[in-house]
Design an enzyme around this catalytic site. Sequence first.
Site, PDB file in Angstrom:
ATOM      1  N   LYS A  45       0.821  -1.206   0.000  1.00 55.23           N
ATOM      2  CA  LYS A  45       0.000   0.000   0.000  1.00 55.23           C
ATOM      3  C   LYS A  45       0.857   1.258   0.000  1.00 55.23           C
ATOM      4  O   LYS A  45       0.328   2.358  -0.045  1.00 55.23           O
ATOM      5  CB  LYS A  45      -0.913   0.038   1.241  1.00 55.23           C
ATOM      6  CG  LYS A  45      -1.899  -1.105   1.359  1.00 55.23           C
ATOM      7  CD  LYS A  45      -2.795  -0.835   2.575  1.00 55.23           C
ATOM      8  CE  LYS A  45      -3.533  -2.022   3.047  1.00 55.23           C
ATOM      9  NZ  LYS A  45      -4.262  -1.748   4.318  1.00 55.23           N
ATOM     10  N   LYS A  47       2.237   2.527   2.339  1.00 54.51           N
ATOM     11  CA  LYS A  47       1.915   3.293   3.557  1.00 54.51           C
ATOM     12  C   LYS A  47       2.947   2.958   4.635  1.00 54.51           C
ATOM     13  O   LYS A  47       3.212   1.792   4.906  1.00 54.51           O
ATOM     14  CB  LYS A  47       0.545   2.861   4.118  1.00 54.51           C
ATOM     15  CG  LYS A  47      -0.679   3.451   3.450  1.00 54.51           C
ATOM     16  CD  LYS A  47      -1.928   3.001   4.250  1.00 54.51           C
ATOM     17  CE  LYS A  47      -3.214   3.498   3.686  1.00 54.51           C
ATOM     18  NZ  LYS A  47      -4.389   3.034   4.469  1.00 54.51           N
TER      19      LYS A  47
HETATM   20  N1  C2G Z   1     -13.011   4.400   7.114  1.00 51.58           N
HETATM   21  C1  C2G Z   1     -14.245   5.054   7.242  1.00 51.58           C
HETATM   22  N2  C2G Z   1     -14.277   6.400   7.384  1.00 51.58           N
HETATM   23  C2  C2G Z   1     -13.124   7.119   7.402  1.00 51.58           C
HETATM   24  C3  C2G Z   1     -11.874   6.460   7.293  1.00 51.58           C
HETATM   25  C4  C2G Z   1     -11.841   5.083   7.157  1.00 51.58           C
HETATM   26  O1  C2G Z   1     -15.312   4.402   7.233  1.00 51.58           O
HETATM   27  N3  C2G Z   1     -13.196   8.464   7.543  1.00 51.58           N
HETATM   28  C5  C2G Z   1     -13.017   2.941   6.944  1.00 51.58           C
HETATM   29  C6  C2G Z   1     -12.397   2.498   5.623  1.00 51.58           C
HETATM   30  O2  C2G Z   1     -13.351   2.591   4.569  1.00 51.58           O
HETATM   31  C7  C2G Z   1     -12.011   1.047   5.936  1.00 51.58           C
HETATM   32  C8  C2G Z   1     -11.665   1.109   7.436  1.00 51.58           C
HETATM   33  O3  C2G Z   1     -12.234   2.334   7.950  1.00 51.58           O
HETATM   34  O4  C2G Z   1     -13.145   0.199   5.754  1.00 51.58           O
HETATM   35  C9  C2G Z   1     -10.179   1.109   7.686  1.00 51.58           C
HETATM   36  O5  C2G Z   1      -9.621   2.197   6.968  1.00 51.58           O
HETATM   37  P1  C2G Z   1      -8.042   2.160   6.660  1.00 51.58           P
HETATM   38  O6  C2G Z   1      -7.291   1.877   7.909  1.00 51.58           O
HETATM   39  O7  C2G Z   1      -7.707   3.354   5.837  1.00 51.58           O
HETATM   40  O8  C2G Z   1      -7.954   0.830   5.758  1.00 51.58           O
HETATM   41  P2  C2G Z   1      -7.394   0.689   4.265  1.00 51.58           P
HETATM   42  O9  C2G Z   1      -6.046   1.316   4.189  1.00 51.58           O
HETATM   43  O10 C2G Z   1      -8.474   1.122   3.365  1.00 51.58           O
HETATM   44  O11 C2G Z   1      -7.132  -0.893   4.187  1.00 51.58           O
HETATM   45  O12 C2G Z   1      -7.547  -5.240   2.291  1.00 51.58           O
HETATM   46  C10 C2G Z   1      -8.235  -4.028   2.598  1.00 51.58           C
HETATM   47  C11 C2G Z   1      -7.296  -3.009   3.197  1.00 51.58           C
HETATM   48  O13 C2G Z   1      -6.575  -3.566   4.278  1.00 51.58           O
HETATM   49  C12 C2G Z   1      -8.079  -1.781   3.665  1.00 51.58           C
END
Ligand code: C2G
Length: 130
Positions: A45, A47
Site C-alpha cells: 500500500k 503506507k
Molecule cells: N473508514 C471510514 N471512514 C473514514 C476512514 C476510514 O469508514 N473516515 C473505513 C475504511 O473505509 C475502511 C476502514 O475504515 O473500511 C479502515 O480504513 P483504513 O485503515 O484506511 O484501511 P485501508 O487502508 O483502506 O485498508 O484489504 C483491505 C485493506 O486492508 C483496507
Amino acid sequence: MRKVITYGTFDLLHYGHINLLRRARELGDYLVVVISTDEFNWNEKGKKCYFTYEQRKAMVEAIRYVDRVIPETNWEQKRTDVHDYDIDVFVMGDDWKGKFDFLKEEGVEVVYLPRTPEISTTQIKNDLNK
Ligand code: C2G
C-alpha cells in the site's frame, strides 16, 4: 452466531474507524478485524504506519465492538479467511465499493458502508503539520 469480518490499517485510530467497526459489529454477533502488517502496508500500500502492527492491534482489540484481531499479510487471504473464520458478512467502507464483490462466490454477504466524512489519517497528519 453471525460472524462479520473487516480489513484495514487502522493507523492513528480515529472516530471514522470506530464508526465503521460499530456498524460492522451491528451486522452480526461477532466481529473479526484483519489489520495490515507493517510489511504489507509498506510493500503493497506504500503506507508507512506511525504505529507498529502490535500497537495498532492492541488499540483495535481494546474497542468494545471487536472480538478478534488477526494480521493481513496479502491481498489474496480474504478468500480463505472467510472460510477459516466461518464468516457470514464481509464489510468495508465504500471507498472500496465493488472491489470485493468476488467474495459473494465464497457464500458471504458483501456490505460497503458509507465512510465517515472529513476524517482520515492523512487529514490528521496534514493538520498536524500546519
Ligand atoms: N473508514 C471510514 N471512514 C473514514 C476512514 C476510514 O469508514 N473516515 C473505513 C475504511 O473505509 C475502511 C476502514 O475504515 O473500511 C479502515 O480504513 P483504513 O485503515 O484506511 O484501511 P485501508 O487502508 O483502506 O485498508 O484489504 C483491505 C485493506 O486492508 C483496507
